[in-house]
Write an enzyme that holds these catalytic residues in place. Structure first.
Site, PDB file in Angstrom:
ATOM      1  N   LYS A  95      41.975  42.080  42.943  1.00 32.59           N
ATOM      2  CA  LYS A  95      40.542  42.203  43.145  1.00 32.59           C
ATOM      3  C   LYS A  95      39.982  40.935  43.732  1.00 32.59           C
ATOM      4  CE  LYS A  95      39.355  43.964  39.136  1.00 32.59           C
ATOM      5  NZ  LYS A  95      40.690  43.870  38.960  1.00 32.59           N
ATOM      6  N   GLU A  97      50.234  49.262  30.785  1.00 38.97           N
ATOM      7  CA  GLU A  97      49.672  48.199  29.932  1.00 38.97           C
ATOM      8  C   GLU A  97      48.532  48.719  29.055  1.00 38.97           C
ATOM      9  OE1 GLU A  97      46.651  45.599  31.251  1.00 38.97           O
ATOM     10  OE2 GLU A  97      46.924  46.090  33.367  1.00 38.97           O
TER      11      GLU A  97
HETATM   12  N1  PSU Z   1      42.474  43.701  36.481  1.00 39.98           N
HETATM   13  C1  PSU Z   1      41.867  44.902  36.306  1.00 39.98           C
HETATM   14  N2  PSU Z   1      41.776  45.435  35.072  1.00 39.98           N
HETATM   15  C2  PSU Z   1      42.295  44.811  33.990  1.00 39.98           C
HETATM   16  C3  PSU Z   1      42.971  43.555  34.177  1.00 39.98           C
HETATM   17  C4  PSU Z   1      43.026  43.045  35.426  1.00 39.98           C
HETATM   18  O1  PSU Z   1      41.384  45.489  37.263  1.00 39.98           O
HETATM   19  O2  PSU Z   1      42.182  45.335  32.880  1.00 39.98           O
HETATM   20  C5  PSU Z   1      43.606  42.896  32.995  1.00 39.98           C
HETATM   21  C6  PSU Z   1      45.131  43.043  33.075  1.00 39.98           C
HETATM   22  O3  PSU Z   1      45.639  43.291  31.784  1.00 39.98           O
HETATM   23  C7  PSU Z   1      45.581  41.671  33.554  1.00 39.98           C
HETATM   24  C8  PSU Z   1      44.574  40.796  32.867  1.00 39.98           C
HETATM   25  O4  PSU Z   1      46.903  41.349  33.190  1.00 39.98           O
HETATM   26  O5  PSU Z   1      43.347  41.505  33.004  1.00 39.98           O
HETATM   27  C9  PSU Z   1      44.481  39.421  33.477  1.00 39.98           C
HETATM   28  O6  PSU Z   1      43.697  38.627  32.654  1.00 39.98           O
HETATM   29  P1  PSU Z   1      43.716  37.050  32.834  1.00 39.98           P
HETATM   30  O7  PSU Z   1      43.106  36.830  34.186  1.00 39.98           O
HETATM   31  O8  PSU Z   1      42.868  36.521  31.711  1.00 39.98           O
HETATM   32  O9  PSU Z   1      45.143  36.624  32.768  1.00 39.98           O
END
Ligand code: PSU
Ligand code: MN
Length: 309
Positions: free
Chosen positions: A168, A33
């Site tokens: 996390k 990603e």
């Molecule tokens: N967790 C991480 N690093 C990240 C993300 C999540 O440790 O960069 C990013 C990923 O791209 C994940 C996104 O899909 O955050 C989720 O964001 P949201 O909770 O706004 O959907």
């Protein structure tokens, strides 16, 4: 996808020569990603990591396919220059989840893809295995805020397996597991029966299945799709012992970061990047180092799974 849809999305898709050849010859390919590059880590560590993770995949016998949206094109397989661009622009690049995709593409804009959008584009290109750090999930307080990442809904529907280090604890891990269960998403522990919590190898949550080898993971993933059970699979791969963090230290840091986010009124798509940056600040960079190492570890396992598919 049906032939008719095929004609429609093909005009937006740009698969690199290397990835195209790999797919045509049934070679193992691992998707990556780009939100992790532009929003998940600071420059220059983000670029270094993005390039090194591709190397880890090559060293383990697979072809990396980093995914992003550039000038409205769904790019599968980026050049070094393109990765540098995403890393340097950082949060100036739009973080694109499912809801944002049409707007960004229709207007020929750039976008960093989240787990959800990377899964969508990987599936369009025919890439089945995807390595990242952590997935989005149900945030703490989701029972009232309804802040649940679109990643979970994508895992419910899109046929891509995501290799991550669990979720996390900026998230509510219990709610996240419940959501995945409701939507029929298998969560497979790699050599563990506990849900890994990203920075630490374990959380208080039990998993149903401990899978010991990449071959067995590949077999379960293939079987799911052969049975016509649509949707993704989560492979939860604990951070290597030597890089894992002290449970109490990281828990306290996360709690302080969550409080800070509340105090600053951080909402919606800003939440995850804000918390990541805050935790890094509180742990004086230690969380970033752990994050980088667990990504490499996931890339290695993803390559092994892809080779066995
Ligand atoms: N967790 C991480 N690093 C990240 C993300 C999540 O440790 O960069 C990013 C990923 O791209 C994940 C996104 O899909 O955050 C989720 O964001 P949201 O909770 O706004 O959907
Ligand atoms: Mn959210």
């Amino acid at each position: 996808r049906g032939d008719e849809n095929m004609k429609n999305f093909m005009k937006y898709l740009e698969v690199s020569q290397e990835v195209k050849e790999a797919l045509e010859n049934n070679k193992p390919v691992v998707a990556l990603e780009s939100t992790i590059i532009s929003h998940g880590m600071p420059y220059p560590q983000n670029c270094e990591t993005a390039l090194k993770v591709e190397k880890v995949i090559r060293d383990n016998g697979a072809i990396p396919a980093t995914i992003a949206i550039l000038n409205g094109k769904l790019k599968v397989g980026l050049s070094e220059t393109e990765i540098e661009f995403l890393g340097k622009e950082g949060s100036k690049i739009t973080k694109v989840s499912r809801r944002d995709l049409a707007y960004i593409v229709a207007n020929n804009l750039h976008g960093a893809t989240t787990v959800a959008t990377t899964m969508i584009i990987a599936e369009l290109a025919g890439v089945k295995i995807f390595a990242t750090g952590g997935i989005g999930g149900a945030h703490r307080g989701a029972e009232t805020t309804m802040d649940i990442s679109a990643d979970l809904e994508e895992l419910a529907n899109t046929n891509v397996a995501v290799i991550c280090a669990g979720a996390k604890s900026i998230l509510d891990l219990g709610l996240t597991l419940e959501y995945l269960e409701t939507h029929g998403v298998p969560v497979l522990g790699y050599q563990t029966k506990k849900l890994p919590a990203f920075y630490t190898r374990e959380s208080e949550f039990d998993l149903d299945y401990k899978i010991d080898t990449p071959e067995e993971l590949a077999r379960i993933i293939s079987t799911k799709w052969e049975l016509g059970l649509n949707g993704g699979v989560v492979v939860a791969n604990p951070i290597p012992v030597e890089f894992s963090m002290d449970y109490n230290l990281i828990t306290e840091s996360i709690e302080n970061a969550v409080k800070e986010a509340e105090k600053n009124g951080i909402k919606g798509k800003e939440t995850t990047p804000f918390l990541l940056a805050k935790i890094k600040e509180i742990t004086k960079g230690a969380s970033l180092e752990a994050n980088i190492q667990l990504v490499y570890n996931n890339a290695k396992l993803a390559s092994e799974i892809a080779r066995n598919m």
